[in-house]
Design a protein around this motif. Structure first.
Motif, PDB file in Angstrom:
ATOM      1  N   TYR A  80      71.011 -51.608 -18.287  1.00 33.14           N
ATOM      2  CA  TYR A  80      72.145 -50.981 -17.610  1.00 33.14           C
ATOM      3  C   TYR A  80      71.961 -49.469 -17.512  1.00 33.14           C
ATOM      4  CZ  TYR A  80      75.023 -55.235 -17.550  1.00 33.14           C
ATOM      5  OH  TYR A  80      75.530 -56.484 -17.305  1.00 33.14           O
ATOM      6  N   GLU A  81      71.453 -48.871 -18.575  1.00 30.09           N
ATOM      7  CA  GLU A  81      71.223 -47.421 -18.541  1.00 30.09           C
ATOM      8  C   GLU A  81      70.201 -47.067 -17.473  1.00 30.09           C
ATOM      9  OE1 GLU A  81      70.002 -43.706 -21.449  1.00 30.09           O
ATOM     10  OE2 GLU A  81      69.348 -45.724 -21.970  1.00 30.09           O
ATOM     11  N   GLU A  82      69.123 -47.827 -17.427  1.00 32.31           N
ATOM     12  CA  GLU A  82      68.071 -47.558 -16.445  1.00 32.31           C
ATOM     13  C   GLU A  82      68.571 -47.755 -15.017  1.00 32.31           C
ATOM     14  OE1 GLU A  82      63.461 -48.913 -15.647  1.00 32.31           O
ATOM     15  OE2 GLU A  82      64.307 -49.078 -17.667  1.00 32.31           O
ATOM     16  N   GLN A  83      69.530 -48.665 -14.836  1.00 31.93           N
ATOM     17  CA  GLN A  83      70.090 -48.926 -13.511  1.00 31.93           C
ATOM     18  C   GLN A  83      71.235 -47.966 -13.171  1.00 31.93           C
ATOM     19  OE1 GLN A  83      71.068 -53.107 -13.968  1.00 31.93           O
ATOM     20  NE2 GLN A  83      69.157 -53.730 -12.976  1.00 31.93           N
ATOM     21  N   GLN A 139      78.683 -49.940 -18.547  1.00 31.57           N
ATOM     22  CA  GLN A 139      78.225 -51.219 -19.080  1.00 31.57           C
ATOM     23  C   GLN A 139      77.163 -51.015 -20.159  1.00 31.57           C
ATOM     24  OE1 GLN A 139      77.389 -52.819 -15.137  1.00 31.57           O
ATOM     25  NE2 GLN A 139      78.820 -54.502 -15.582  1.00 31.57           N
ATOM     26  N   ALA A 140      76.313 -49.998 -19.968  1.00 30.73           N
ATOM     27  CA  ALA A 140      75.296 -49.685 -20.979  1.00 30.73           C
ATOM     28  C   ALA A 140      75.965 -49.284 -22.293  1.00 30.73           C
ATOM     29  CB  ALA A 140      74.392 -48.559 -20.482  1.00 30.73           C
ATOM     30  N   LEU A 141      76.999 -48.462 -22.190  1.00 29.94           N
ATOM     31  CA  LEU A 141      77.730 -48.037 -23.391  1.00 29.94           C
ATOM     32  C   LEU A 141      78.406 -49.227 -24.070  1.00 29.94           C
ATOM     33  CD1 LEU A 141      78.574 -45.652 -25.146  1.00 29.94           C
ATOM     34  CD2 LEU A 141      80.552 -45.350 -23.641  1.00 29.94           C
ATOM     35  N   SER A 142      78.972 -50.109 -23.290  1.00 32.89           N
ATOM     36  CA  SER A 142      79.615 -51.299 -23.838  1.00 32.89           C
ATOM     37  C   SER A 142      78.612 -52.167 -24.604  1.00 32.89           C
ATOM     38  CB  SER A 142      80.261 -52.104 -22.713  1.00 32.89           C
ATOM     39  OG  SER A 142      80.770 -53.316 -23.201  1.00 32.89           O
ATOM     40  N   LEU A 199      63.898 -55.727 -13.866  1.00 28.41           N
ATOM     41  CA  LEU A 199      65.136 -55.618 -14.634  1.00 28.41           C
ATOM     42  C   LEU A 199      66.168 -56.690 -14.275  1.00 28.41           C
ATOM     43  CD1 LEU A 199      65.544 -51.725 -14.650  1.00 28.41           C
ATOM     44  CD2 LEU A 199      64.357 -53.194 -16.287  1.00 28.41           C
ATOM     45  N   ASP A 200      66.302 -56.990 -12.992  1.00 28.03           N
ATOM     46  CA  ASP A 200      67.294 -57.993 -12.597  1.00 28.03           C
ATOM     47  C   ASP A 200      66.940 -59.376 -13.149  1.00 28.03           C
ATOM     48  OD1 ASP A 200      68.895 -56.167 -11.249  1.00 28.03           O
ATOM     49  OD2 ASP A 200      67.831 -56.456  -9.338  1.00 28.03           O
ATOM     50  N   GLU A 201      65.657 -59.719 -13.090  1.00 28.40           N
ATOM     51  CA  GLU A 201      65.225 -61.009 -13.627  1.00 28.40           C
ATOM     52  C   GLU A 201      65.433 -61.060 -15.139  1.00 28.40           C
ATOM     53  OE1 GLU A 201      61.318 -62.345 -12.266  1.00 28.40           O
ATOM     54  OE2 GLU A 201      61.558 -61.015 -10.533  1.00 28.40           O
ATOM     55  N   ALA A 202      65.099 -59.975 -15.804  1.00 29.72           N
ATOM     56  CA  ALA A 202      65.291 -59.906 -17.259  1.00 29.72           C
ATOM     57  C   ALA A 202      66.773 -60.033 -17.601  1.00 29.72           C
ATOM     58  CB  ALA A 202      64.728 -58.602 -17.812  1.00 29.72           C
ATOM     59  N   MET A 203      67.634 -59.336 -16.848  1.00 26.47           N
ATOM     60  CA  MET A 203      69.072 -59.389 -17.107  1.00 26.47           C
ATOM     61  C   MET A 203      69.614 -60.795 -16.915  1.00 26.47           C
ATOM     62  SD  MET A 203      71.721 -57.731 -18.094  1.00 26.47           S
ATOM     63  CE  MET A 203      71.572 -55.978 -17.822  1.00 26.47           C
ATOM     64  N   GLU A 234      59.424 -59.245 -21.680  1.00 21.82           N
ATOM     65  CA  GLU A 234      58.210 -58.967 -20.888  1.00 21.82           C
ATOM     66  C   GLU A 234      58.568 -58.561 -19.461  1.00 21.82           C
ATOM     67  OE1 GLU A 234      55.921 -62.557 -21.358  1.00 21.82           O
ATOM     68  OE2 GLU A 234      55.308 -62.016 -23.406  1.00 21.82           O
ATOM     69  N   LEU A 235      59.548 -59.235 -18.872  1.00 27.54           N
ATOM     70  CA  LEU A 235      59.998 -58.870 -17.528  1.00 27.54           C
ATOM     71  C   LEU A 235      60.595 -57.465 -17.530  1.00 27.54           C
ATOM     72  CD1 LEU A 235      61.650 -62.238 -16.438  1.00 27.54           C
ATOM     73  CD2 LEU A 235      59.648 -61.159 -15.374  1.00 27.54           C
ATOM     74  N   GLN A 236      61.356 -57.158 -18.572  1.00 29.77           N
ATOM     75  CA  GLN A 236      61.959 -55.833 -18.688  1.00 29.77           C
ATOM     76  C   GLN A 236      60.875 -54.762 -18.794  1.00 29.77           C
ATOM     77  OE1 GLN A 236      64.764 -55.635 -21.897  1.00 29.77           O
ATOM     78  NE2 GLN A 236      65.281 -53.488 -21.538  1.00 29.77           N
ATOM     79  N   ASP A 237      59.847 -55.010 -19.605  1.00 30.52           N
ATOM     80  CA  ASP A 237      58.753 -54.053 -19.760  1.00 30.52           C
ATOM     81  C   ASP A 237      57.975 -53.847 -18.464  1.00 30.52           C
ATOM     82  OD1 ASP A 237      59.360 -53.600 -22.409  1.00 30.52           O
ATOM     83  OD2 ASP A 237      57.849 -55.005 -23.182  1.00 30.52           O
TER      84      ASP A 237
END
Length: 188
Positions: free
Chosen positions: A150-153, A158-161, A122-126, A115-118
């Motif tokens: 990570y992709e959005e940031q 890191q997103a690929l990983s 993003l930082d809180e969700a992560m 929900e936080l991500q949506d």
């Protein structure tokens, strides 16, 4: 003679520890095995020492006492086998319970993070995804969502990983394969 008996029992304790640590790496069960191994060694040492003291009273002659010890000494293979079986049941039971407890804790936290991500936090969700991630219980969705963050940031490596980790757990997910290709294109 008493030390030889203790070494045989310690061998079985150590063997069961090695078997379960190999089968259940990183599990919380390792701590229980260490405590049980120490307790078992102490318990058996005391048992053997008491037997030897009784034999010393019954057989004051040292050579005669050693002969009796040689004949009576050794490990009860039945109890050693029983110990291994009990530890196996305990180990697999703890593993099952650990997973159940983890999921009961993780699921509401995962929903909160999603929900936080949506909502763009993003930082809180992560932070929540990192907190609920568990090395013993793989949850592919955590890696997928972390990859998206990570992709959005703009942290494409890191997103690929994270997408690679997700795809190692869910190799047939076509959407994730497409996202992975998009991330790779952004890196190149």
């Amino acid at each position: 003679m008493g030390k030889a008996i203790i070494k045989e029992v310690a061998y079985f304790v150590d063997l069961s520890v090695l078997i379960f640590k190999k089968a259940l790496p990183g599990s919380t069960i390792g701590h229980a095995y260490i405590v049980l191994a120490l307790f078992a060694n102490k318990l058996y040492f005391d048992f053997a020492l008491n037997k030897i003291k009784k034999l010393k009273n019954l057989y004051p002659d040292r050579d005669e006492r050693f002969e009796v010890l040689r004949k009576r000494g050794g490990v009860s293979w039945l109890f050693a086998l029983l110990f291994v079986v009990v530890m196996m049941v305990y180990g697999f039971g703890i593993t099952y319970l650990e997973e159940e407890v983890y999921y009961s804790y993780m699921e509401p936290k995962f929903t909160e993070a999603a929900e936080l991500q949506d909502s763009g936090k993003l930082d809180e969700a992560m932070d929540i995804y990192n907190d609920i991630e568990n090395d013993n219980v793989a949850v592919p969705s955590i890696h997928f969502n972390k990859g998206l963050i990570y992709e959005e940031q703009g942290e494409y490596d890191q997103a690929l990983s994270e997408m690679n980790t997700y795809l190692s757990l869910e190799p047939d997910d076509q959407e994730a394969k497409g996202i992975k290709d998009e991330i790779k294109a952004k890196i190149d």
